[in-house]
Design an enzyme around this catalytic site. Sequence first.
Site, PDB file in Angstrom:
ATOM      1  N   ARG A 123      37.763  32.777  44.534  1.00  0.00           N
ATOM      2  CA  ARG A 123      38.089  34.188  44.740  1.00  0.00           C
ATOM      3  C   ARG A 123      37.944  34.538  46.212  1.00  0.00           C
ATOM      4  NH1 ARG A 123      34.472  37.651  41.294  1.00  0.00           N
ATOM      5  NH2 ARG A 123      35.953  37.183  39.637  1.00  0.00           N
ATOM      6  N   ARG A 237      23.324  43.855  40.644  1.00  0.00           N
ATOM      7  CA  ARG A 237      24.580  43.582  39.939  1.00  0.00           C
ATOM      8  C   ARG A 237      25.712  43.782  40.935  1.00  0.00           C
ATOM      9  NH1 ARG A 237      27.411  41.647  36.121  1.00  0.00           N
ATOM     10  NH2 ARG A 237      27.093  42.091  33.915  1.00  0.00           N
ATOM     11  N   LYS A 238      26.916  43.461  40.530  1.00  0.00           N
ATOM     12  CA  LYS A 238      28.055  43.628  41.430  1.00  0.00           C
ATOM     13  C   LYS A 238      28.340  45.112  41.679  1.00  0.00           C
ATOM     14  CE  LYS A 238      31.836  43.750  38.045  1.00  0.00           C
ATOM     15  NZ  LYS A 238      33.080  43.102  37.619  1.00  0.00           N
ATOM     16  N   GLY A 496      41.357  39.818  28.076  1.00  0.00           N
ATOM     17  CA  GLY A 496      40.978  38.809  27.093  1.00  0.00           C
ATOM     18  C   GLY A 496      39.665  39.044  26.392  1.00  0.00           C
ATOM     19  N   CYS A 501      38.491  42.767  32.596  1.00  0.00           N
ATOM     20  CA  CYS A 501      39.043  42.529  33.930  1.00  0.00           C
ATOM     21  C   CYS A 501      40.487  43.022  34.020  1.00  0.00           C
ATOM     22  CB  CYS A 501      38.969  41.043  34.273  1.00  0.00           C
ATOM     23  SG  CYS A 501      37.284  40.409  34.390  1.00  0.00           S
ATOM     24  N   GLY A 502      41.176  43.054  32.879  1.00  0.00           N
ATOM     25  CA  GLY A 502      42.539  43.581  32.848  1.00  0.00           C
ATOM     26  C   GLY A 502      42.598  45.086  32.695  1.00  0.00           C
TER      27      GLY A 502
END
Length: 588
Positions: A123, A237-238, A496, A501-502
Site C-alpha cells: 500500500r 488505531r488507524k 467483502g 473497505c468498499g
Amino acid sequence: MYHALPTASTGLSVRSSGSRRSPRLGVVRCAATPVEVDEKSGLKHLSEAARERATAKKANKFEKVKVKKCGSTMWTEVTELAALIREGKTSWEDLDLDDVEVRMKWAGLFHRKKRHPGTFMMRLKVPSGELSAEQLRMLGECIAPYGEAGCADITTRANIQLRGITLDKADQIMEKLDTLGLTSKMTGMDNVRNLTGNPIAGIDPHELVDTRPLLQEVQDMITDHGKGRAELTNLPRKINICISSTRDDFPHTHINDVGFEAVKDPQSGEVVYNLVVGGYFSIKRNTVSIPSNISVTRDQLVPFTEAVLKVFRDHGPRENRQKTRLMWLVEEIGVEKFKELCEEYMGGGVKLNGAVEVSHDDVWERRDLLGVHKQKQDGLCWVGACVPVGRIHTEDFYETARLAEKYGDGTVRITCEENVLFVNVPEGNVEGLLAEPLLQKWKVDAGKLERALVSCTGSQFCGFAMIETKKHALQVAEQLENELNIPKTVRIHWTGCPNSCGQAQVGDIGLMGAPAKVDKKAVEGVKIFLGGKIGEGAELASEFEKSVPVADEYLIPKLKEILIEKFGATPKDHNGLPAREGAWWRDE
C-alpha cells in the site's frame, strides 16, 4: 517544512501520593525516574500513561506485539531481510511470524497468507491522488515481473495498492518509491491512512482553495518527508484524515476520523477549516463524524493535526480493538476536553476558534467527475475515465502515463470512486484523447451503474472477504444494464466483509459479504443496504435485507426489483446487448 510539536508527557498537573484521575481526562502520574525501554520497543515514544495502557493485562494482542518491537523497525529490516532472501540465506517462511503478519504493515507490506502465501500487497501514500507519468511508469515496472499475478487497485482512499509483490524485491520497490516522491511507510496498522482531498484541486471552478499543498504539508509532517516518523506510528488505531474544499465533499468528511471542511469566514473573508471528527466503519460499529465546534486557519491546520495525533496516541484507549478509534476517545472525554488537549499540545497558549456557521439557500448536487469538463483555466479540460472497479494492470500504467504526457500536463488524478482523471488537457486535444484505445476500455460515458461502481479487493486477494467482489460487481452491473433502462446514475458499492473497505454504507445500494443458505446449505451471500447519501446532507445507508445468495439467479432478480421500485428503472423490451468481449474479469 513542519515544526515538531513538544511531546507532551501528557503535560498536565500531577497529583501526589501516586493517585490519579483517568489519564484521558488530563491528569496523569509521571514516573519518578524514566522508564527504561528497549530501543526497538513501541513504547519508546509513548507517554507514561499510554505505556501503562499498552502494557496492561487487558491491552489487546496488537499492543503486545508493538510493545515487544515497534513496526517502524521494518523500515530498515525489510531491506536486510530482502537481501538475505536474495542471497538464499533465509526465506519468508523462516521469518518471525509477528514481523511477517503484523509489523511489515508499517512498511506497507501486507502478507496474503490465506489467498497467496509468500506474496504481499504493498500500500502506498498518494496524497490528493495525484500521480505523474514518471510515477505511473514506475508503478507498472514494479508489478511487471509478476506477470498475471501482478496487478494494482485504486482504492476508496484515492490510493494505490500493488499486488503480487514478493519480499525479495520489496526493498527495491521501496527505494524506487522514495526516489520518485512516493512512500509505502506508515500505510498500515496503527498509522494515518492516505490523505484525501478534492481530486480536481487546482483546476476546479468551484473550489474555495487548492487543497494539494496543504495535504502535502500534512503528509510531510506525518512521515518526515517520506522517511518515516516513529513517534507517530504507535497510535491506538488507524486514523483517516481528509480536507474538503467544495460543497461536493469529494473525500467524504462524514466517514473520516478527522475531516476538515473549507469554509469562508464571513467576518475575515478568509478560508478556514471547520473540523468534524469521529466517522468510521468497522465490524462492530459504523458512525458518522460529529461537529467539534473547532475551526483552524490555514497556518494552524498542520500543527493542529499533529496535536490531534499526539493526543490520540497519549490518551486513546488500547484495550478492545473495536473500541479504540478516535471517536471512542472523543465520546469519553467530550469535545470540549478534546479541544483543550489539542490546544495544550499545540503549545504557545493557542486558543482555537469555534466553528464557522455556514448556510446555503440553494441545493447543491454532487458533481459527476467522469466525462469531459471545463477547468477554471481557460482552454483546458479534465477528462474523467471509468476504471472498472479500480483494477489496473501493467500496460494500463504505461498507457496512462503516455496519454497524460501526450494530451495533458503529464499528471493524472485518481479518485475515491476508483477512477482516473486526465487533467490540464487543451480543448484541442480532447478529441484525440477520447479516440485512444485505453478510453474505449476506460469509458468516459460508462453506463449508469458501471460509472459509479465501487468495490473492495474481495476474496481474490483478501483473507477477510467472504465473497469475491470485483468480478461479481462487474458482471452483475453489466447484466443489469443490459436488461434495464436506468434513468439516472445509481451508486452500487460492494464490500467483502463488515470492515467495509468498499464503503457499502455510503452507496445508493450497498452489498456486503455475508453468510447465506440455499436448500439449508451454506453459500456465499450478501447483506443489502439502501439509501446512502454523499455530498451535502450525507447519510449512511440502512440495512434492507440479509442473507441474499450472491449467485446470479438470486441476486440479479433482487437488484432488478430494487432498481425498478426505488430508482425508476424499467425493463428493456429486448434481451439486452451481448456481453463485452475481452473483459479482464471474464478472461482471468
